[in-house]
Write a protein that holds these residues in place. Structure first.
Motif, PDB file in Angstrom:
ATOM      1  N   ILE A 240       0.831  -1.204   0.000  1.00 45.14           N
ATOM      2  CA  ILE A 240       0.000   0.000   0.000  1.00 45.14           C
ATOM      3  C   ILE A 240       0.866   1.255   0.000  1.00 45.14           C
ATOM      4  N   ALA A 241       2.031   1.193   0.656  1.00 42.94           N
ATOM      5  CA  ALA A 241       2.945   2.332   0.643  1.00 42.94           C
ATOM      6  C   ALA A 241       3.537   2.539  -0.752  1.00 42.94           C
ATOM      7  N   LYS A 242       3.918   1.457  -1.424  1.00 43.74           N
ATOM      8  CA  LYS A 242       4.473   1.562  -2.774  1.00 43.74           C
ATOM      9  C   LYS A 242       3.467   2.204  -3.721  1.00 43.74           C
ATOM     10  N   ASP A 243       2.213   1.799  -3.587  1.00 44.52           N
ATOM     11  CA  ASP A 243       1.181   2.394  -4.441  1.00 44.52           C
ATOM     12  C   ASP A 243       1.014   3.878  -4.140  1.00 44.52           C
ATOM     13  N   LEU A 244       1.039   4.228  -2.856  1.00 43.57           N
ATOM     14  CA  LEU A 244       0.867   5.631  -2.475  1.00 43.57           C
ATOM     15  C   LEU A 244       2.022   6.486  -2.984  1.00 43.57           C
ATOM     16  N   ILE A 245       3.220   5.941  -2.937  1.00 45.36           N
ATOM     17  CA  ILE A 245       4.391   6.672  -3.438  1.00 45.36           C
ATOM     18  C   ILE A 245       4.210   6.995  -4.925  1.00 45.36           C
ATOM     19  N   LEU A 246       3.704   6.037  -5.688  1.00 45.51           N
ATOM     20  CA  LEU A 246       3.454   6.283  -7.105  1.00 45.51           C
ATOM     21  C   LEU A 246       2.375   7.342  -7.298  1.00 45.51           C
ATOM     22  N   SER A 247       1.361   7.343  -6.446  1.00 44.79           N
ATOM     23  CA  SER A 247       0.312   8.365  -6.526  1.00 44.79           C
ATOM     24  C   SER A 247       0.869   9.742  -6.192  1.00 44.79           C
ATOM     25  N   PHE A 248       1.712   9.806  -5.165  1.00 46.53           N
ATOM     26  CA  PHE A 248       2.363  11.075  -4.828  1.00 46.53           C
ATOM     27  C   PHE A 248       3.193  11.572  -6.017  1.00 46.53           C
ATOM     28  N   ALA A 249       3.945  10.651  -6.611  1.00 43.98           N
ATOM     29  CA  ALA A 249       4.814  11.034  -7.729  1.00 43.98           C
ATOM     30  C   ALA A 249       4.011  11.597  -8.893  1.00 43.98           C
TER      31      ALA A 249
ATOM     32  N   SER B 215      -6.204   4.909  -5.937  1.00 43.23           N
ATOM     33  CA  SER B 215      -6.511   6.325  -6.161  1.00 43.23           C
ATOM     34  C   SER B 215      -7.390   6.884  -5.054  1.00 43.23           C
ATOM     35  N   ASP B 216      -8.306   6.081  -4.529  1.00 44.54           N
ATOM     36  CA  ASP B 216      -9.144   6.545  -3.432  1.00 44.54           C
ATOM     37  C   ASP B 216      -8.371   6.574  -2.116  1.00 44.54           C
ATOM     38  N   PHE B 217      -7.432   5.639  -1.940  1.00 41.72           N
ATOM     39  CA  PHE B 217      -6.585   5.714  -0.747  1.00 41.72           C
ATOM     40  C   PHE B 217      -5.764   7.002  -0.773  1.00 41.72           C
ATOM     41  N   HIS B 218      -5.239   7.356  -1.946  1.00 41.05           N
ATOM     42  CA  HIS B 218      -4.488   8.600  -2.084  1.00 41.05           C
ATOM     43  C   HIS B 218      -5.382   9.800  -1.768  1.00 41.05           C
ATOM     44  N   ARG B 219      -6.614   9.772  -2.228  1.00 41.35           N
ATOM     45  CA  ARG B 219      -7.551  10.864  -1.925  1.00 41.35           C
ATOM     46  C   ARG B 219      -7.762  10.988  -0.419  1.00 41.35           C
ATOM     47  N   LEU B 220      -7.888   9.851   0.257  1.00 35.87           N
ATOM     48  CA  LEU B 220      -8.095   9.886   1.703  1.00 35.87           C
ATOM     49  C   LEU B 220      -6.882  10.467   2.422  1.00 35.87           C
ATOM     50  N   VAL B 221      -5.688  10.007   2.066  1.00 35.92           N
ATOM     51  CA  VAL B 221      -4.472  10.510   2.716  1.00 35.92           C
ATOM     52  C   VAL B 221      -4.320  12.006   2.470  1.00 35.92           C
ATOM     53  N   MET B 222      -4.555  12.460   1.246  1.00 35.61           N
ATOM     54  CA  MET B 222      -4.432  13.880   0.955  1.00 35.61           C
ATOM     55  C   MET B 222      -5.447  14.704   1.739  1.00 35.61           C
ATOM     56  N   ALA B 223      -6.652  14.178   1.896  1.00 34.68           N
ATOM     57  CA  ALA B 223      -7.658  14.880   2.684  1.00 34.68           C
ATOM     58  C   ALA B 223      -7.183  15.033   4.124  1.00 34.68           C
ATOM     59  N   LEU B 224      -6.590  13.989   4.680  1.00 34.95           N
ATOM     60  CA  LEU B 224      -6.133  14.033   6.069  1.00 34.95           C
ATOM     61  C   LEU B 224      -4.922  14.944   6.249  1.00 34.95           C
ATOM     62  N   LEU B 225      -4.126  15.094   5.199  1.00 42.55           N
ATOM     63  CA  LEU B 225      -2.937  15.938   5.289  1.00 42.55           C
ATOM     64  C   LEU B 225      -3.233  17.420   5.072  1.00 42.55           C
ATOM     65  N   THR B 226      -4.357  17.723   4.445  1.00 43.72           N
ATOM     66  CA  THR B 226      -4.619  19.113   4.057  1.00 43.72           C
ATOM     67  C   THR B 226      -5.763  19.776   4.821  1.00 43.72           C
ATOM     68  N   THR B 227      -6.500  19.012   5.615  1.00 38.92           N
ATOM     69  CA  THR B 227      -7.548  19.616   6.440  1.00 38.92           C
ATOM     70  C   THR B 227      -6.972  19.920   7.821  1.00 38.92           C
ATOM     71  N   PRO B 228      -7.685  20.700   8.642  1.00 34.18           N
ATOM     72  CA  PRO B 228      -7.171  21.011   9.978  1.00 34.18           C
ATOM     73  C   PRO B 228      -6.779  19.762  10.751  1.00 34.18           C
ATOM     74  N   ALA B 229      -5.666  19.835  11.461  1.00 41.46           N
ATOM     75  CA  ALA B 229      -5.134  18.688  12.192  1.00 41.46           C
ATOM     76  C   ALA B 229      -6.125  18.203  13.236  1.00 41.46           C
ATOM     77  N   ALA B 230      -6.119  16.893  13.460  1.00 37.10           N
ATOM     78  CA  ALA B 230      -7.035  16.303  14.428  1.00 37.10           C
ATOM     79  C   ALA B 230      -6.411  15.038  15.005  1.00 37.10           C
ATOM     80  N   ASN B 231      -6.957  14.600  16.122  1.00 36.88           N
ATOM     81  CA  ASN B 231      -6.600  13.309  16.701  1.00 36.88           C
ATOM     82  C   ASN B 231      -7.838  12.434  16.540  1.00 36.88           C
ATOM     83  N   ALA B 232      -7.786  11.468  15.612  1.00 34.17           N
ATOM     84  CA  ALA B 232      -9.007  10.738  15.254  1.00 34.17           C
ATOM     85  C   ALA B 232      -8.662   9.429  14.572  1.00 34.17           C
TER      86      ALA B 232
END
Length: 316
Positions: free
Chosen positions: A12-21, A214-231
């Motif tokens: 899952i990390a390898k796939d995310l790295i490709l999405s980031f790239a 692609s949806d996992f990447h969308r989720l990670v980006m949402a969590l990185l760009t919205t206000p920080a939270a503990n959740a």
């Protein structure tokens, strides 16, 4: 954004790295037990000059990171069974590595890859926002250890309420980099198609919600760009798919031949899960909106896998 990825060689990390790239200019530092293997994967994808690769000994609180993503763990039921109780030590070791950094740098976001197994071993119905985790405390079995290790990590994270830590519970994930030899229903199906054999499968009714990269990447980006939270958030696609629907879709699209037999036994390294998916859509509060259904994602990635030469299957 400068991001440290722990466990960078996981699927899952390898796939995310490709999405980031493909979609961002983030500065990634990729930590792995075998940096040489990670470097070779990047070279194969023409990314070796773009990202830094290091082993865990190089990870230090003196570096600057805006986020840490922790993918250390196993995603294969056979590997989980073989790993046994050591999964507690491995989970704790790398979780503490990240937490030590975040305690010193409280503005650094920490995303931990958890699992739907944290809810426990019973999935007679899909979980939701009101589901309680269940642990057979007086009769713990080896198949419980993986989920309990994730639950323990999540409890630690919720206790650190002042820190920006989000746990992502992955239920089912599928991509063309999946190891074809892994013992999942979907890989059993793909091997049968590839080898032109008849799939032997049980009559057990199950429902799965396969998340596309692609949806996992969308989720990670949402969590990185919205206000920080503990959740904690659960992963989900636009809609799940049941076993009969999956078998029919694979038959229609790829000519799968299958036979339902009562004698077939599957590997349940983390316990049997007839409805292993979540109706908890808290991730929407962070702006996450999945674009693909389980069927869409599976068919798309399966087509790529089946068109690839056998030696390429399972490689990023």
């Amino acid at each position: 954004m400068r991001i440290a990825i722990l466990g960078a060689t996981s699927q899952i990390a390898k796939d995310l790295i490709l999405s980031f790239a493909e979609h961002s200019q983030h500065d990634l530092v990729l930590y792995a037990r075998c940096p040489e293997a990670m470097t070779q994967r990047l070279t194969d994808r023409h990314l070796a000059q773009r990202y830094t690769v290091a082993d865990y000994a190089a990870f230090t609180i003196n570096e600057h990171f805006d986020a840490i993503l922790n993918f250390v763990g196993v995603g294969n039921p056979a590997q989980a069974a073989a790993m046994g109780a050591s999964i507690f030590d491995v989970t704790l070791q790398y979780d503490e590595l990240a937490l030590s950094y975040v305690r010193q740098h409280p503005t650094c976001r920490y995303i931990f890859l958890s699992s739907g197994a944290a809810y426990g071993a019973s999935f007679d119905a899909p979980v939701d926002a009101n589901t309680k985790a269940t642990v057979p405390i007086n009769n713990l079995q080896p198949q419980d250890w993986y989920g309990v290790a994730k639950l323990h990590a999540e409890c630690r994270h919720r206790s650190l309420v002042q820190l920006p830590i989000v746990d992502i519970r992955v239920f089912n994930y599928f991509s063309q980099t999946q190891d074809m030899e892994a013992r999942f229903l979907i890989t059993d199906i793909l091997r049968a198609i590839r080898n032109k054999t008849v799939l032997k499968t049980s009559s057990d009714y199950i429902v799965r919600d396969y998340l596309h990269p692609s949806d996992f990447h969308r989720l990670v980006m949402a969590l990185l760009t919205t206000p920080a939270a503990n959740a904690a958030v659960d992963c989900y696609s636009k809609s799940p798919i049941d076993k009969p629907g999956l078998l029919q879709a694979m038959q229609n699209e790829f000519g799968l031949r299958y036979e339902v037999t009562e004698s077939h036994a599957s590997i349940n390294a983390t316990g049997g899960k007839p409805h292993y998916y979540s109706l908890n859509q808290r991730a929407a509060e962070f702006g996450y909106q999945p674009q693909l259904t389980s069927e869409d994602g599976v068919l798309k990635e399966a087509a790529a896998m089946l068109q690839a030469p056998p030696s390429a299957v399972g490689k990023p």
